[in-house]
Design an enzyme around this catalytic site. Structure first.
Site, short mmCIF file in Angstrom:
data_model
loop_
_atom_site.label_atom_id
_atom_site.label_comp_id
_atom_site.label_asym_id
_atom_site.label_seq_id
_atom_site.Cartn_x
_atom_site.Cartn_y
_atom_site.Cartn_z
CB CYS B 66 -0.89 0.03 1.24
SG CYS B 66 -1.86 -1.45 1.51
CB CYS B 69 0.46 3.21 -4.64
SG CYS B 69 0.74 2.05 -5.99
CG HIS B 70 -2.12 4.70 -1.28
ND1 HIS B 70 -2.95 5.52 -1.99
CD2 HIS B 70 -2.52 3.43 -1.54
CE1 HIS B 70 -3.83 4.77 -2.65
NE2 HIS B 70 -3.58 3.50 -2.40
CB CYS B 104 -6.10 -1.19 -3.53
SG CYS B 104 -5.99 0.59 -3.81
CB CYS B 167 -32.55 1.03 10.62
SG CYS B 167 -31.98 -0.13 9.37
CB CYS B 170 -34.08 0.37 17.14
SG CYS B 170 -34.84 -1.18 17.64
CG HIS B 171 -30.68 2.54 15.45
ND1 HIS B 171 -29.82 2.37 16.50
CD2 HIS B 171 -30.78 1.33 14.84
CE1 HIS B 171 -29.40 1.10 16.52
NE2 HIS B 171 -29.96 0.46 15.53
NE ARG B 208 -24.91 -3.85 15.58
CZ ARG B 208 -25.32 -4.40 16.72
NH1 ARG B 208 -24.58 -4.30 17.81
NH2 ARG B 208 -26.43 -5.07 16.79
CB CYS B 212 -29.17 -4.62 13.25
SG CYS B 212 -28.55 -3.46 14.48
#
Lengths: 106, 251
Positions: B66, B69-70, B104, B167, B170-171, B208, B212
């Site tokens: 990585c 290049c970066h 990549c 979603c 609840c949220h 996650r 849920c």
């Protein structure tokens, strides 16, 4: 893989109470969990941890399967002399790992 | 009690600033917050360290890393996680950071893509995410992302599963309350990938989501699916301007 992150203060006043911290990267496989093939995964835990301060053992701990992955310990020492603080931990196979730091008191 | 008071203070401080949005961290116990705040106690930092090592390691037949290049991630990756998911020209689709790492690998490193939730993949995305810690989330404004934005917003409000919950049920409707013993946060994904104590490992936002979805007895979408990328983009919009905390610690 990094094996542990340790905090050992570099300096302290004579008699100061200092905090030692260690977070050990380890799966702490209990030996009670079945793997994808239904067979129990062999137990693989850290068995013990000890701290040596200038050659003297000042802290020991026994670890058991109920302790979660990546165990974290914090304890305190009275810094009364300069010297090396070494943390030593051993796994299931008896392999020992250590990490140390120098503390200067004064 | 002390934790409750601290949480109230935090809530009060945020309300005073005119923004009523809170990071999930605000809903955590004082112990969990302390673990997240101290880099020497936060197990997610192991993923950051491992990611830093992998960043320098060559992969695939190209023999490129990585860093090849970066360069220095502290400079080149700063703020990158803050604007993902982003539009990828070549595949003409929205991609999240996880997909970008694998693109990549296949395009530039000539390496096999890493499987979902592979510890190496999580280490790299955590390391890259960590470079943006403290920065504000700035979603990619590219108009070509509009279909994903719309899909994500729609999915967030779509009831699913045998329990028939969206979603938002609840949220949005019940954030701040408890589901069984667990606090329901507002659904601002500011700290992903997270170290979750229940998992005893790192996990992505998609893991996650799957949690849920299984929780409401729905068939979870596949890792890397269009639906999950759309939800990630919707959540990035929802948390725009909030501060990145990667790696967060959750119970």
């Amino acid at each position: 893989m990094a094996t542990a992150m340790v905090n050992i203060p570099e300096t302290a006043a004579p008699g100061e109470i200092v905090e030692i911290k260690i977070l050990i990267s380890h799966p702490m496989e209990t030996g009670f969990r079945p793997g994808m093939d239904g067979k129990l995964l062999p137990r693989d835990i850290i068995r013990s941890l000890r701290c040596e301060y200038d050659g003297e053992t000042v802290f020991t701990a026994e670890l058991h399967p109920a302790i979660a992955a990546n165990p974290f310990f914090v304890f305190h020492l009275r810094a009364d002399r300069s010297g090396e603080i070494t943390l030593v931990w051993a796994d299931e196979k008896g392999n020992e790992f250590r990490q140390s730091g120098q503390i200067t008191v004064g | 009690m002390r934790g409750g008071a601290a949480a109230l203070l935090l809530i009060a401080a945020t309300m005073a600033s005119g923004d009523e949005r809170l990071s999930g961290t605000a809903f955590m116990s004082p112990e969990t917050r302390a673990m997240q705040a101290d880099d020497l106690a936060n197990p997610g930092m192991f993923a950051v360290l491992e990611g830093a090592r992998l960043w320098e390691e060559t992969a695939g037949v190209s023999g490129r890393s990585c860093a090849g290049c970066h360069g220095d991630a502290a400079e080149t990756m700063k703020g990158v996680a803050a604007r993902y998911p982003a539009f990828d020209e070549a595949s003409n689709a929205a991609v999240d950071l996880t997909a970008r790492v694998n693109l990549c690998r296949t395009r530039h490193q000539d390496a096999d893509p890493l499987p979902p939730e592979d510890p190496r993949l999580l280490a790299l995305t955590t390391f890259i995410g960590h470079q943006s810690r403290g920065q504000k989330i700035e979603p990619d404004p590219d108009p070509r992302l509009q279909p994903w934005r719309e899909l994500g917003a729609r999915l967030f409000r779509t009831r699913m599963g045998q329990l028939n919950f969206s979603c938002a049920n609840c949220h949005d409707d019940n954030a701040g309350r408890h589901l069984a013993g667990n606090p329901i946060p507002q659904g601002h994904a500011t700290g992903y990938p997270i170290y979750r104590l229940e998992w005893q490992s790192m996990g992505s936002l998609q893991r996650r989501f799957r949690n849920c979805l299984v929780g409401v007895r729905a068939e979870p979408f596949a890792y890397g699916s269009r639906e999950f990328i759309a939800l990630e983009l919707f959540l990035a919009d929802r948390a725009a301007g909030m501060t990145i905390e990667t790696p967060a610690v959750r119970p």
